[in-house]
Design a protein around this motif. Structure first.
Motif, PDB file in Angstrom:
ATOM      1  N   VAL A  55       0.857  -1.186   0.000  1.00  0.00           N
ATOM      2  CA  VAL A  55       0.000   0.000   0.000  1.00  0.00           C
ATOM      3  C   VAL A  55       0.891   1.233   0.000  1.00  0.00           C
ATOM      4  CG1 VAL A  55      -1.715   1.323   1.274  1.00  0.00           C
ATOM      5  CG2 VAL A  55      -1.896  -1.164   1.172  1.00  0.00           C
ATOM      6  N   CYS A  56       0.769   2.049  -1.018  1.00  0.00           N
ATOM      7  CA  CYS A  56       1.550   3.279  -1.123  1.00  0.00           C
ATOM      8  C   CYS A  56       0.684   4.448  -0.667  1.00  0.00           C
ATOM      9  CB  CYS A  56       2.019   3.494  -2.559  1.00  0.00           C
ATOM     10  SG  CYS A  56       2.973   2.094  -3.181  1.00  0.00           S
ATOM     11  N   ALA A  57       0.925   4.897   0.562  1.00  0.00           N
ATOM     12  CA  ALA A  57       0.197   6.031   1.134  1.00  0.00           C
ATOM     13  C   ALA A  57       1.216   7.071   1.574  1.00  0.00           C
ATOM     14  CB  ALA A  57      -0.668   5.572   2.304  1.00  0.00           C
ATOM     15  N   ASP A  58       2.156   7.364   0.680  1.00  0.00           N
ATOM     16  CA  ASP A  58       3.275   8.253   1.009  1.00  0.00           C
ATOM     17  C   ASP A  58       3.019   9.694   0.617  1.00  0.00           C
ATOM     18  OD1 ASP A  58       3.264   7.295  -1.583  1.00  0.00           O
ATOM     19  OD2 ASP A  58       5.430   7.289  -1.810  1.00  0.00           O
ATOM     20  N   GLY A  59       1.758  10.046   0.401  1.00  0.00           N
ATOM     21  CA  GLY A  59       1.394  11.443   0.190  1.00  0.00           C
ATOM     22  C   GLY A  59       1.804  11.993  -1.156  1.00  0.00           C
ATOM     23  N   ALA A  60       1.772  13.332  -1.245  1.00  0.00           N
ATOM     24  CA  ALA A  60       1.957  14.006  -2.528  1.00  0.00           C
ATOM     25  C   ALA A  60       3.365  13.858  -3.092  1.00  0.00           C
ATOM     26  CB  ALA A  60       1.616  15.488  -2.387  1.00  0.00           C
ATOM     27  N   LYS A  61       4.341  13.434  -2.259  1.00  0.00           N
ATOM     28  CA  LYS A  61       5.677  13.235  -2.822  1.00  0.00           C
ATOM     29  C   LYS A  61       5.722  12.028  -3.759  1.00  0.00           C
ATOM     30  CE  LYS A  61       7.373  11.008   1.430  1.00  0.00           C
ATOM     31  NZ  LYS A  61       6.510  11.587   2.452  1.00  0.00           N
ATOM     32  N   ARG A  62       4.808  11.047  -3.534  1.00  0.00           N
ATOM     33  CA  ARG A  62       4.673   9.885  -4.426  1.00  0.00           C
ATOM     34  C   ARG A  62       6.031   9.222  -4.702  1.00  0.00           C
ATOM     35  NH1 ARG A  62       1.524  14.021  -6.702  1.00  0.00           N
ATOM     36  NH2 ARG A  62      -0.650  13.770  -6.109  1.00  0.00           N
ATOM     37  N   SER A  63       6.759   8.944  -3.628  1.00  0.00           N
ATOM     38  CA  SER A  63       8.110   8.403  -3.772  1.00  0.00           C
ATOM     39  C   SER A  63       8.105   7.029  -4.424  1.00  0.00           C
ATOM     40  CB  SER A  63       8.795   8.341  -2.404  1.00  0.00           C
ATOM     41  OG  SER A  63       8.009   7.606  -1.476  1.00  0.00           O
ATOM     42  N   VAL A  64       7.135   6.172  -4.078  1.00  0.00           N
ATOM     43  CA  VAL A  64       7.074   4.830  -4.673  1.00  0.00           C
ATOM     44  C   VAL A  64       6.754   4.923  -6.156  1.00  0.00           C
ATOM     45  CG1 VAL A  64       5.928   2.590  -4.638  1.00  0.00           C
ATOM     46  CG2 VAL A  64       6.399   3.765  -2.486  1.00  0.00           C
ATOM     47  N   ALA A  65       5.744   5.727  -6.488  1.00  0.00           N
ATOM     48  CA  ALA A  65       5.347   5.867  -7.895  1.00  0.00           C
ATOM     49  C   ALA A  65       6.506   6.410  -8.732  1.00  0.00           C
ATOM     50  CB  ALA A  65       4.132   6.780  -8.007  1.00  0.00           C
ATOM     51  N   GLN A  66       7.221   7.405  -8.183  1.00  0.00           N
ATOM     52  CA  GLN A  66       8.322   7.995  -8.950  1.00  0.00           C
ATOM     53  C   GLN A  66       9.509   7.053  -9.044  1.00  0.00           C
ATOM     54  OE1 GLN A  66       9.081  12.158  -8.940  1.00  0.00           O
ATOM     55  NE2 GLN A  66       7.469  12.579  -7.458  1.00  0.00           N
ATOM     56  N   SER A  67       9.710   6.218  -8.014  1.00  0.00           N
ATOM     57  CA  SER A  67      10.812   5.255  -8.088  1.00  0.00           C
ATOM     58  C   SER A  67      10.523   4.169  -9.117  1.00  0.00           C
ATOM     59  CB  SER A  67      11.053   4.624  -6.709  1.00  0.00           C
ATOM     60  OG  SER A  67       9.983   3.773  -6.338  1.00  0.00           O
ATOM     61  N   LEU A  68       9.235   3.876  -9.352  1.00  0.00           N
ATOM     62  CA  LEU A  68       8.867   2.888 -10.373  1.00  0.00           C
ATOM     63  C   LEU A  68       9.128   3.413 -11.779  1.00  0.00           C
ATOM     64  CD1 LEU A  68       5.532   1.531  -8.848  1.00  0.00           C
ATOM     65  CD2 LEU A  68       7.627   0.220  -9.216  1.00  0.00           C
ATOM     66  N   GLY A  69       9.036   4.729 -11.949  1.00  0.00           N
ATOM     67  CA  GLY A  69       9.330   5.335 -13.248  1.00  0.00           C
ATOM     68  C   GLY A  69       8.092   5.550 -14.093  1.00  0.00           C
ATOM     69  N   ASP A  70       8.183   6.496 -15.022  1.00  0.00           N
ATOM     70  CA  ASP A  70       7.049   6.857 -15.879  1.00  0.00           C
ATOM     71  C   ASP A  70       6.588   5.710 -16.762  1.00  0.00           C
ATOM     72  OD1 ASP A  70       7.038   9.347 -14.795  1.00  0.00           O
ATOM     73  OD2 ASP A  70       8.134  10.308 -16.444  1.00  0.00           O
TER      74      ASP A  70
END
Length: 616
Positions: free
Chosen positions: A213-228
């Motif tokens: 569960v990615c609930a890391d807020g507006a920084k979206r660190s998990v999403a950005q680490s996964l890449g576009d």
């Protein structure tokens, strides 16, 4: 023995044993085996993350565990922004937290009812973000055992990117969706600090998961680490005239009751105003002169109260410094509360000698830009290759994007934390079905449908709000132009009134023209129906919002008067009345010409591509 399990037992050692154990870790004597497996790993210790952990713990079967990764655990409870929660969200929270703990917070007024709830049988409630975090954290510690049911892993702080700033999150966090493994740098594991020679180090932890569960807020660190190439943020915002907003918190007077304030706050529900006392908003001209407000529409604002906290969120003029923004927010309190109630409101009494207090002081006034949008994928399946040749990959779990990590919400519509909690409700249902059905793919399909059902009306609600705000601006500009045109022709209306009074002054009834009674009645009705407008015409300094001036009805009444006057025989109609009908024609023509200009300025660009619907 795996490093993370090795570190968790340090709690039970003497200081000498702990020192020797750390030496073994540093010397590489603790071998790295297969990563420890978790039923669910939650990234983020805000309200959505903590509630997701409670949901996962409810559905774990021993010896399954949950891991909570927190990079700002020491700031738990620091945020004082007030949230509104609907009854369904309240009931779900109570189901996971427990009625006893919920009642404790209600008794402390940390959770308060909204007396203006549209449905008295299902009242809304208020709670601060910080108290919501404390509530969920208390439930975690009360109902579960740390180290046995869940592991709390405190990671190095992950910065929030500033506007137009890029951060390489892959150095802070990595997710392998093929192996269902997440890797982070841990500074503390279940309260034990990994350190040597007074220098805090990071322990590289690789953790296996079934659900992430990615609930890391507006920084979206998990999403950005996964890449576009895996997931990316897509902006879907229509143009806002004032995208910059401020939220500020104040302290209620010591001798006041929060419910007294809640009863006095004027809220808007479905366009219907409710509020027992007359408000005294600061005139628009003063807002423009003192705070550089540029619009003829009044700034949008909303206020809530809970415990001893008064909270306001409002549109903010561009370029207004933070210190001035707080003064501005305080001034706008009078838009929703009688002046007698705002007079004794003070700044929060915060002990800034601690880092927690410094952070709380910093957050007592927050300035941000609204940029609506969401990730193009809200669920990312995790699959492993089959050991049998020719067989398809098997779905072993998924990465769930939730809360602000999944989207940029609108605090003005209650679609922020509240929508995040409803996403946890969908996740909770998914876990429940997984236990009962066991077929992950089928349960995932049901989860995606539930998410679609939840988010579709949320998006519409936000779009409607943006359109409504833009329409307010357009209407105010139109009303301002019409109002100024009326002011320039007001002397003609004055002449009409004087002429009618002169007609009444004759001694003989037969000396009064036939049109006088009719015109006098209509003029009297116009003045009675538009008292505020006539006051503003006499004193333009008192205008608080051009939207408050009902120009459409005023123009319609003038048209009715003009039509009636045209029925008067030409010989009986004074020259002044002819001038008035011409003035009405001029006002009306100007009104509609300006309206077309406004429509052109705010219309959507039909060539702008619409963002794709997120792939669940």
């Amino acid at each position: 023995m795996n490093k993370i399990f090795f570190c968790t037992i340090l709690n039970h050692m003497t200081p000498e044993e702990r020192y020797m154990a750390r030496e073994r870790i540093d010397a590489g004597q603790v071998k790295q085996g297969a990563p420890p497996q978790y039923h669910t790993i939650v990234v983020g210790s805000g309200p959505i993350g903590l509630l997701s952990a409670l949901s996962a713990l409810k559905h774990c079967k021993p010896p399954e565990k949950v891991a909570l990764l927190a990079d700002r655990y020491e700031e738990l409870g620091v945020r004082q922004q007030v949230l509104i929660i609907n009854r369904d969200v309240f009931d779900f929270m109570q189901n996971l937290v427990g009625e006893e703990l919920m009642n404790k917070y209600i008794a402390e007024a940390a959770i308060t009812e909204d007396p203006h709830s549209p449905n008295p049988a299902k009242k809304n409630h208020f709670i601060t973000t910080g108290d919501m975090e404390r509530l969920f954290h208390d439930a975690l510690k009360k109902n579960y055992v740390q180290g046995e049911h869940f592991d709390l892993i405190e990671t190095a702080k992950i910065p929030v990117p500033r506007k137009d700033e890029s951060i390489d999150y892959s150095k802070k966090i990595q997710v392998n969706t093929k192996q269902s493994v997440i890797s982070v740098g841990a500074k503390k594991i279940n309260g034990v600090t990994y350190e040597c020679d007074d220098t805090v180090k990071e322990l590289n932890c690789s953790l296996g998961f079934q659900n992430l569960v990615c609930a890391d807020g507006a920084k979206r660190s998990v999403a950005q680490s996964l890449g576009d190439s895996v997931v990316s943020f897509v902006s879907n915002q229509k143009k806002l005239h004032h995208p910059k907003h401020v939220v500020a918190t104040f302290k209620l007077p010591a001798n006041s009751s929060v419910y007294e304030f809640l009863d006095k706050i004027e809220h808007t529900y479905e366009e219907e105003k409710v509020g027992p006392e007359k408000l005294t908003p600061i005139p628009l001209k003063e807002l423009k002169a003192k705070f550089q407000w540029s619009s003829n529409a009044r700034p949008y604002s909303q206020i809530y109260a809970v415990k001893d906290i008064l909270y306001i969120g409002a549109e903010l003029p561009d370029g207004l410094p933070k210190a001035k923004a707080r003064e501005y927010a305080r001034a706008l309190l009078q838009d929703s509360l009688p002046e007698a109630y705002t007079r004794d409101v003070t700044d929060p009494n915060i002990d800034t000698s601690t880092k927690f207090g410094e952070k709380q002081q910093l957050l007592s006034t927050s300035i941000f830009d609204i940029e609506l949008g969401e990730l193009d994928r809200l669920v990312i399946p995790c699959s492993q290759a089959s050991s049998q040749p020719g067989q398809e990959q098997k779905q072993t779990g998924a990465v769930f994007m939730m809360g602000d990590a999944a989207k940029q919400p609108l605090y003005t519509t209650g679609t922020g934390v509240q929508t995040g909690i409803r996403e946890v409700m969908c996740f909770n249902k998914f876990l429940q079905e997984s236990l009962q059905m066991g077929a992950v793919e089928r349960c995932m399909g049901n989860y995606q449908k539930s998410l679609h059902t939840l988010l579709t009306p949320m998006r519409k609600r936000q779009d409607d709000w943006v359109e409504k705000i833009n329409a307010r601006v357009a209407r105010a500009e139109l009303n301002c132009t019409t109002f100024n045109q009326i002011c320039s022709n007001f002397n003609k209306i004055d002449k009409l009134i004087n002429k009618i009074n002169q007609g009444r002054g004759g001694d003989e009834p037969t000396a009064i023209p036939k049109w006088v009674d009719m015109a006098q009645d209509k003029i009297r009705a116009i003045k009675e129906n538009h008292t505020d407008l006539f006051k503003c015409i006499c004193d333009k300094e008192t205008v608080v919002d051009y939207n408050f001036l009902n120009m459409n009805d005023f123009i319609a009444d003038l048209k009715t008067l003009k039509h009636a006057l045209k029925q008067v025989e030409p010989g009986e109609l004074p020259e002044e009345l002819g001038e008035l009908t011409s003035a009405i024609d001029e006002i009306t023509a100007n009104k509609f010409m300006h309206y077309r200009e406004i429509l052109r300025s705010i219309r959507d660009d039909s060539d702008t591509p619409k963002p794709p619907t997120p792939a669940f």
